[in-house]
Design a protein around this motif. Structure first.
Motif, PDB file in Angstrom:
ATOM      1  N   GLY A   1     -21.183  22.664   5.899  1.00 56.95           N
ATOM      2  CA  GLY A   1     -21.705  23.610   6.873  1.00 56.95           C
ATOM      3  C   GLY A   1     -20.722  23.981   7.953  1.00 56.95           C
ATOM      4  N   ARG A   2     -19.482  23.519   7.851  1.00 62.57           N
ATOM      5  CA  ARG A   2     -18.465  23.852   8.875  1.00 62.57           C
ATOM      6  C   ARG A   2     -17.446  24.813   8.281  1.00 62.57           C
ATOM      7  NH1 ARG A   2     -17.548  20.397  12.978  1.00 62.57           N
ATOM      8  NH2 ARG A   2     -16.426  22.217  13.757  1.00 62.57           N
ATOM      9  N   ASP A   3     -16.916  25.690   9.128  1.00 63.84           N
ATOM     10  CA  ASP A   3     -15.901  26.661   8.706  1.00 63.84           C
ATOM     11  C   ASP A   3     -14.529  26.158   9.192  1.00 63.84           C
ATOM     12  OD1 ASP A   3     -14.474  28.814   7.860  1.00 63.84           O
ATOM     13  OD2 ASP A   3     -15.102  30.123   9.526  1.00 63.84           O
ATOM     14  N   LEU A   4     -13.989  25.169   8.508  1.00 61.82           N
ATOM     15  CA  LEU A   4     -12.706  24.555   8.884  1.00 61.82           C
ATOM     16  C   LEU A   4     -11.756  24.570   7.695  1.00 61.82           C
ATOM     17  CD1 LEU A   4     -13.902  21.439  10.918  1.00 61.82           C
ATOM     18  CD2 LEU A   4     -12.972  23.569  11.831  1.00 61.82           C
ATOM     19  N   GLU A   5     -10.497  24.841   7.958  1.00 59.50           N
ATOM     20  CA  GLU A   5      -9.480  24.787   6.916  1.00 59.50           C
ATOM     21  C   GLU A   5      -8.792  23.429   6.999  1.00 59.50           C
ATOM     22  OE1 GLU A   5      -5.339  27.006   5.501  1.00 59.50           O
ATOM     23  OE2 GLU A   5      -6.386  27.663   7.332  1.00 59.50           O
ATOM     24  N   VAL A   6      -8.923  22.655   5.925  1.00 55.13           N
ATOM     25  CA  VAL A   6      -8.319  21.326   5.877  1.00 55.13           C
ATOM     26  C   VAL A   6      -7.186  21.373   4.872  1.00 55.13           C
ATOM     27  CG1 VAL A   6      -8.659  18.889   5.416  1.00 55.13           C
ATOM     28  CG2 VAL A   6     -10.492  20.224   6.502  1.00 55.13           C
ATOM     29  N   VAL A   7      -5.980  21.039   5.342  1.00 58.73           N
ATOM     30  CA  VAL A   7      -4.800  21.071   4.483  1.00 58.73           C
ATOM     31  C   VAL A   7      -4.261  19.640   4.380  1.00 58.73           C
ATOM     32  CG1 VAL A   7      -2.481  21.994   4.142  1.00 58.73           C
ATOM     33  CG2 VAL A   7      -4.252  23.406   5.212  1.00 58.73           C
ATOM     34  N   VAL A   8      -4.164  19.146   3.146  1.00 54.02           N
ATOM     35  CA  VAL A   8      -3.638  17.797   2.889  1.00 54.02           C
ATOM     36  C   VAL A   8      -2.285  17.966   2.218  1.00 54.02           C
ATOM     37  CG1 VAL A   8      -3.983  15.604   1.737  1.00 54.02           C
ATOM     38  CG2 VAL A   8      -5.958  16.854   2.687  1.00 54.02           C
ATOM     39  N   MET A   9      -1.216  17.407   2.878  1.00 55.00           N
ATOM     40  CA  MET A   9       0.139  17.520   2.350  1.00 55.00           C
ATOM     41  C   MET A   9       0.630  16.124   1.983  1.00 55.00           C
ATOM     42  SD  MET A   9       1.819  20.363   4.937  1.00 55.00           S
ATOM     43  CE  MET A   9       1.219  19.531   6.394  1.00 55.00           C
ATOM     44  N   ALA A  10       0.505  15.802   0.696  1.00 52.26           N
ATOM     45  CA  ALA A  10       0.924  14.486   0.215  1.00 52.26           C
ATOM     46  C   ALA A  10       2.424  14.490  -0.033  1.00 52.26           C
ATOM     47  CB  ALA A  10       0.162  14.126  -1.052  1.00 52.26           C
ATOM     48  N   ALA A  11       3.046  13.322   0.082  1.00 48.95           N
ATOM     49  CA  ALA A  11       4.485  13.192  -0.142  1.00 48.95           C
ATOM     50  C   ALA A  11       4.790  13.196  -1.621  1.00 48.95           C
ATOM     51  CB  ALA A  11       5.000  11.913   0.509  1.00 48.95           C
ATOM     52  N   ASP A  12       6.004  13.671  -1.974  1.00 50.97           N
ATOM     53  CA  ASP A  12       6.420  13.691  -3.371  1.00 50.97           C
ATOM     54  C   ASP A  12       6.866  12.320  -3.862  1.00 50.97           C
ATOM     55  OD1 ASP A  12       5.924  16.391  -3.363  1.00 50.97           O
ATOM     56  OD2 ASP A  12       8.001  16.905  -2.816  1.00 50.97           O
ATOM     57  N   GLU A  13       7.101  11.400  -2.938  1.00 47.37           N
ATOM     58  CA  GLU A  13       7.572  10.067  -3.311  1.00 47.37           C
ATOM     59  C   GLU A  13       6.661   9.035  -2.676  1.00 47.37           C
ATOM     60  OE1 GLU A  13      11.421   9.464  -1.654  1.00 47.37           O
ATOM     61  OE2 GLU A  13      10.880  10.204   0.336  1.00 47.37           O
ATOM     62  N   PRO A  14       6.637   7.805  -3.221  1.00 48.10           N
ATOM     63  CA  PRO A  14       5.785   6.763  -2.647  1.00 48.10           C
ATOM     64  C   PRO A  14       6.234   6.432  -1.227  1.00 48.10           C
ATOM     65  CG  PRO A  14       6.516   6.168  -4.851  1.00 48.10           C
ATOM     66  CD  PRO A  14       7.291   7.375  -4.465  1.00 48.10           C
ATOM     67  N   ILE A  15       5.235   6.055  -0.420  1.00 50.38           N
ATOM     68  CA  ILE A  15       5.508   5.611   0.959  1.00 50.38           C
ATOM     69  C   ILE A  15       4.979   4.179   1.073  1.00 50.38           C
ATOM     70  CG2 ILE A  15       5.207   6.127   3.398  1.00 50.38           C
ATOM     71  CD1 ILE A  15       4.543   8.986   2.630  1.00 50.38           C
ATOM     72  N   PRO A  16       5.800   3.177   0.741  1.00 50.94           N
ATOM     73  CA  PRO A  16       5.288   1.809   0.686  1.00 50.94           C
ATOM     74  C   PRO A  16       5.222   1.175   2.068  1.00 50.94           C
ATOM     75  CG  PRO A  16       7.592   1.861   0.036  1.00 50.94           C
ATOM     76  CD  PRO A  16       7.196   3.279   0.274  1.00 50.94           C
ATOM     77  N   VAL A  17       4.076   0.600   2.375  1.00 46.94           N
ATOM     78  CA  VAL A  17       3.881  -0.201   3.581  1.00 46.94           C
ATOM     79  C   VAL A  17       3.137  -1.465   3.186  1.00 46.94           C
ATOM     80  CG1 VAL A  17       3.846   1.805   5.127  1.00 46.94           C
ATOM     81  CG2 VAL A  17       1.705   0.952   4.166  1.00 46.94           C
ATOM     82  N   VAL A  18       3.132  -2.417   4.098  1.00 45.00           N
ATOM     83  CA  VAL A  18       2.399  -3.669   3.873  1.00 45.00           C
ATOM     84  C   VAL A  18       1.226  -3.700   4.839  1.00 45.00           C
ATOM     85  CG1 VAL A  18       2.497  -6.170   3.933  1.00 45.00           C
ATOM     86  CG2 VAL A  18       4.480  -4.881   3.114  1.00 45.00           C
TER      87      VAL A  18
ATOM     88  N   PRO B   1       6.106   0.434   9.841  1.00 49.58           N
ATOM     89  CA  PRO B   1       7.365   0.023   9.202  1.00 49.58           C
ATOM     90  C   PRO B   1       7.246   0.083   7.681  1.00 49.58           C
ATOM     91  CG  PRO B   1       6.229  -1.879  10.101  1.00 49.58           C
ATOM     92  CD  PRO B   1       5.466  -0.677  10.584  1.00 49.58           C
ATOM     93  N   LEU B   2       8.293   0.551   7.027  1.00 46.58           N
ATOM     94  CA  LEU B   2       8.307   0.607   5.571  1.00 46.58           C
ATOM     95  C   LEU B   2       8.405  -0.799   4.989  1.00 46.58           C
ATOM     96  CD1 LEU B   2      10.769   3.590   4.985  1.00 46.58           C
ATOM     97  CD2 LEU B   2       8.301   3.584   4.541  1.00 46.58           C
ATOM     98  N   ALA B   3       7.774  -0.969   3.828  1.00 43.19           N
ATOM     99  CA  ALA B   3       7.856  -2.256   3.138  1.00 43.19           C
ATOM    100  C   ALA B   3       9.254  -2.423   2.565  1.00 43.19           C
ATOM    101  CB  ALA B   3       6.807  -2.326   2.022  1.00 43.19           C
TER     102      ALA B   3
ATOM    103  N   VAL C   1       0.859  -1.180   0.000  1.00 45.97           N
ATOM    104  CA  VAL C   1       0.000   0.000   0.000  1.00 45.97           C
ATOM    105  C   VAL C   1       0.896   1.230   0.000  1.00 45.97           C
ATOM    106  CG1 VAL C   1      -1.801   1.267   1.204  1.00 45.97           C
ATOM    107  CG2 VAL C   1      -1.797  -1.243   1.268  1.00 45.97           C
ATOM    108  N   ASP C   2       0.546   2.178  -0.888  1.00 50.06           N
ATOM    109  CA  ASP C   2       1.244   3.472  -0.879  1.00 50.06           C
ATOM    110  C   ASP C   2       0.459   4.391   0.047  1.00 50.06           C
ATOM    111  OD1 ASP C   2       2.595   5.786  -1.268  1.00 50.06           O
ATOM    112  OD2 ASP C   2       2.280   5.880  -3.441  1.00 50.06           O
ATOM    113  N   LEU C   3       1.078   4.710   1.170  1.00 53.16           N
ATOM    114  CA  LEU C   3       0.371   5.444   2.220  1.00 53.16           C
ATOM    115  C   LEU C   3      -0.061   6.833   1.744  1.00 53.16           C
ATOM    116  CD1 LEU C   3      -0.390   4.766   5.139  1.00 53.16           C
ATOM    117  CD2 LEU C   3       1.630   6.006   5.899  1.00 53.16           C
ATOM    118  N   SER C   4       0.681   7.389   0.830  1.00 52.46           N
ATOM    119  CA  SER C   4       0.318   8.743   0.388  1.00 52.46           C
ATOM    120  C   SER C   4      -0.956   8.772  -0.459  1.00 52.46           C
ATOM    121  CB  SER C   4       1.483   9.344  -0.408  1.00 52.46           C
ATOM    122  OG  SER C   4       1.742   8.574  -1.572  1.00 52.46           O
ATOM    123  N   THR C   5      -1.375   7.614  -1.016  1.00 50.86           N
ATOM    124  CA  THR C   5      -2.561   7.588  -1.901  1.00 50.86           C
ATOM    125  C   THR C   5      -3.854   7.507  -1.121  1.00 50.86           C
ATOM    126  OG1 THR C   5      -2.413   5.176  -2.103  1.00 50.86           O
ATOM    127  CG2 THR C   5      -1.205   6.492  -3.723  1.00 50.86           C
ATOM    128  N   ILE C   6      -3.781   7.216   0.171  1.00 52.55           N
ATOM    129  CA  ILE C   6      -5.041   7.065   0.914  1.00 52.55           C
ATOM    130  C   ILE C   6      -5.521   8.396   1.470  1.00 52.55           C
ATOM    131  CG2 ILE C   6      -4.378   4.711   1.535  1.00 52.55           C
ATOM    132  CD1 ILE C   6      -3.883   5.712   4.362  1.00 52.55           C
TER     133      ILE C   6
END
Length: 799
Positions: free
Chosen positions: A668-685, A795-797, A649-654
């Motif tokens: 209906g909510r006034d919230l700022e949501v910031v998603v910071m994805a990695a520039d490289e794959p983050i492989p896990v099992v 742990p990384l794959a 699983v690439d953790l950054s894709t989820i």
């Protein structure tokens, strides 16, 4: 040829010596002054004595006749009558036998000239040999010729005694010791002696200067070995006699003028040779003896010093007045005082003596051959106190008179400390029984702990059987029916290679008949040389401990049963929750489904006032469905029935999927949501669905507990070799003192309860379970009203 005096002549050397007797005799007769009836000097006599002295007695049967024959031959060669030649040969052989017998009396070979007693023996042997020869020869001369008996005795006695005194020291002298001064001093001395002798005994020299050679011979006696002096005396004697017999020097001048007859000249020359030998040779022997004695004393001193300095005991030597003259290294090491601080002071003024002490540490012996002993304290220079056993004894000379006092001290501090500690331990061990036992099983020691435990008097138990302290039925059962000493031998047979038995519980019977359960060990007591001298029994009363153990075992058994029941209840609860959740989810799903049909008008068009009610039913139904799903998830995790996938699983894709799933909650909510994805794959099992669920729960909590106007950040990265998923908000946070229960089921913080924020308290427990199943961990950083940051580390794959 046979220069040693330390061994016997071999057969070839003995034959050569016989030839020397012949040659010396011929030379002596040939050099006799004109008109002399006998030779004025007879070196063959000394050679004959040396020959017999240096050969085994079993050879004399042919050596004595050999000396006789060689002497007779020498006389016949010089045209002496046969009867006189034989008479003189018998006298010479008798001389050799008498002198050699005296020299070698009760010894193998002549004594070494290492002392004046050997010199006296040499002089006596020379006199005896000379007198023997003179008496026999003079009788023959007076009988066969017209010679004077008295004059012959005087001349022959001196001649042959001088011969023995000159020749014998060469073979009796100790072995030469090489010294550096011989390299230059000996040649100088020899040249000086030769020069003076040549001047004194030169042709035409008529002044009485014969004494001038004596200082140079004394020089040799003072500076060189006895063997060197012996050779110089022999050479000097030959030169003096030959020169004088030829009319040279002061003695020869008197012969030429007629003031001395040939016999008189012989007497004077022999007297001069004898006196010279008696002056120089004893001096050389005395100096050699002194040199050897000094060498022996030096060796003894070194040995004594080495012995004293390598001895661990304190050693002080004083004179008879108490002044310290010597201390060893151990004394300076133990006392801390230098040798200069002790030597020269009185023994009662030693700086290490305890205050108030006087006299010798151990006193003085009553008798000169006795000792005095006493223990005292010693105060080292560095402070502290040592316990020392002192012994004082006299040093006696050869006449059994005291000359010095030797004081030895043995440091007993460690021994006394150990003994005191042992005594203290035995007396202080009031709760531990220590019983000493001899090899026959009889009690030799009964300490305070044994008295307190059993109530016996210690003196009454000494000498009784140790087995009598034990329960007889237990002894008979464990010792295969043996009793008494045989049973005790069965007990000590269990002592292993470590020298002690394993602890074992025994029943001991006290003086009042009560039984005590005692944990007992037996060990070997051995002396310094590992000889077994007995045994030591160490016992500890464990009666109450064993009762407490039994109570504890019973309580543990009850606890085990309670835990088992709780486990069974927990399993029943999980099964109940799972069953109820399954049963509850089905009708709730139907309710939600029918509600949605009513809302969208599939059956009938709802009235406007019914829509809020239907929306409420649908919303609460969805909450019930989520609750059932959470309960089913936790139940599956607890029971191990959950089966999750293990895929890459690439953790950054989820991150994007989770954001889409929560978009409805953000409406209906006034919230700022910031998603910071990695520039490289983050492989896990792991299971993608469950990881998305964990992230969804964290984001759901962040939305729920963050007020409008707040900020939510989601990021995925690789840090320190791990995959990190972080959800951070600026919400109400969790008080620090409540964070320990944050991941427990149904946990609700006090802040959430005060603000009446809805929730079941199962979300974070599900997240923690998912993370743990994936081999990771979850960290939290939060405080009251300061926001919350959750970090999932996986742990990384492996590639």
């Amino acid at each position: 040829m046979w220069k040693s005096g330390r061994g016997q002549l071999s057969l070839p050397l003995a034959v050569v010596a016989l030839g020397a007797v012949l040659g010396a005799g011929v030379l002596a007769i040939a050099s006799a002054p004109e008109g002399a009836q006998v030779a004025i000097w007879w070196p063959a006599g000394g050679i004959g004595v040396a020959l017999l002295a240096l050969t085994p007695r079993r050879w004399w049967w042919w050596l004595v006749p050999g000396v006789l024959v060689m002497t007779a031959a020498a006389n016949l060669i010089e045209d002496r009558p046969l009867d006189l030649a034989v008479w003189l040969a018998v006298a010479n052989a008798s001389e050799a036998v008498v002198a050699a017998t005296f020299l070698c009396w009760r010894r193998q070979g002549p004594p070494e000239l290492a002392g004046l007693d050997a010199f006296v023996r040499l002089v006596v042997a020379a006199v005896l040999g000379g007198v023997t020869m003179a008496m026999i020869a003079a009788a023959g001369i007076s009988a066969l010729t017209d010679g004077s008996f008295v004059a012959s005795v005087r001349s022959l006695a001196l001649s042959h005694a001088a011969s023995t005194l000159v020749v014998l020291p060469i073979v009796m002298a100790p072995r030469i010791h090489r010294r550096r001064r011989l390299v230059w001093e000996l040649p100088v001395q020899l040249v000086a002696l030769a020069a003076v002798t040549t001047v004194v005994f030169a042709s035409g020299q008529d002044r009485s200067l014969e004494f001038l050679a004596l200082p140079f011979l004394i020089w040799a006696a003072l500076r060189f070995d006895v063997a060197i002096l012996a050779w110089e005396l022999a050479a000097f004697s030959v030169v003096v006699i030959l020169a004088s017999s030829q009319g040279r020097g002061p003695f020869g001048f008197d012969l030429e003028r007629g003031q001395l007859s040939p016999l008189g000249l012989g007497a004077v020359l022999q007297a001069f040779v004898v006196v010279t030998t008696l002056m120089a040779l004893p001096l050389a022997i005395g100096i050699e003896q002194n040199r050897r004695l000094l060498s022996r004393l030096s060796g003894s001193e070194k040995l004594t010093s080495a012995t004293l300095d390598t001895t661990a005991a304190l050693i002080l030597v004083t004179d008879l007045y108490g002044e310290v003259v010597r201390v060893n290294d151990a004394t300076t090491a133990l006392t801390g005082y230098a040798e200069a601080d002790l030597v020269g002071k009185d023994i009662w003024d030693m700086p290490f003596a305890p205050p108030g002490s006087t006299g010798y540490p151990a006193g003085l012996p009553v008798e000169v051959d006795a000792q005095a002993s006493r223990e005292t304290d010693l105060i080292p220079a560095g402070g502290g106190r040592l316990r020392v056993m002192w012994n004082t004894s006299y040093v006696l000379d050869e006449r059994e008179r005291p000359t010095y006092l030797v004081i030895t001290g043995t440091d007993l501090t460690a021994e006394r400390t150990a003994a005191g500690l042992t005594r203290h331990l035995l007396e202080a061990a009031v709760t531990t029984a220590m019983i000493g036992i001899d090899p026959r099983g009889l009690v030799t020691l009964f300490n305070t702990g044994a008295v307190n435990l059993l109530g016996y008097d210690a003196q009454d138990r000494v000498g009784t059987s140790f087995i009598d302290l034990l329960d007889p039925e237990e002894v008979e059962r464990r010792c295969h029916g043996e009793t008494g000493e045989a049973a005790f031998q069965q007990l000590v047979a269990e002592i292993g290679s470590a020298g002690v038995t394993k602890p074992r519980d025994w029943s001991w019977i006290a003086s009042d008949g009560r039984r005590h359960t005692v944990s007992m060990t037996l060990s070997i007591a051995a002396d310094t040389f590992a000889a077994r001298i007995g045994y030591l029994c160490v016992g500890r009363d464990v009666t109450e401990a064993r009762a407490s153990q039994e109570m504890l075992i019973a309580a543990l058994e009850k606890e085990r049963l309670s835990v088992q029941r709780m486990k069974d209840l927990d399993e029943a609860k999980n099964e109940f929750v799972s069953t109820v959740s399954h049963e509850l989810r089905t009708p709730v799903t139907s309710i939600v489904g029918y509600t949605e049909m009513l809302e969208d008008g599939s059956l009938v068009e709802p009235a406007p006032e019914q829509l809020p009610l239907l929306a409420s039913i649908a919303r609460n139904g969805q909450r019930l469905i989520l609750l059932c799903d959470d309960l089913l998830t936790l139940s599956g995790i607890d029971s191990g029935a959950a089966r999750w996938e293990r895929n890459a699983v690439d953790l950054s894709t989820i991150l994007a999927g989770a954001e889409d799933a929560l978009r409805a909650q953000l409406a209906g909510r006034d919230l700022e949501v910031v998603v910071m994805a990695a520039d490289e794959p983050i492989p896990v099992v792991g299971d993608r669905v469950q990881l998305e669920r964990a992230l969804t729960n964290l984001l759901s909590n962040a939305i729920k507990f963050t007020e409008d106007g707040g900020r939510i950040e989601v990021s995925a990265r690789i840090q320190d070799g791990e995959a990190c998923l972080t959800v951070s908000d600026t919400g109400i946070g969790v008080p620090v003192d409540e964070q320990d229960g944050l991941f427990e089921r149904f946990f609700r913080s006090s802040t959430a309860q005060e603000r009446a924020i809805q929730g079941t308290g199962l979300g974070l427990s599900i997240v923690a379970a998912i993370v743990a199943t994936h081999g990771g961990r979850i960290d939290v950083r939060s405080a009251h009203l300061e926001g919350t940051t959750f970090t999932i580390r996986l742990p990384l794959a492996r590639g």
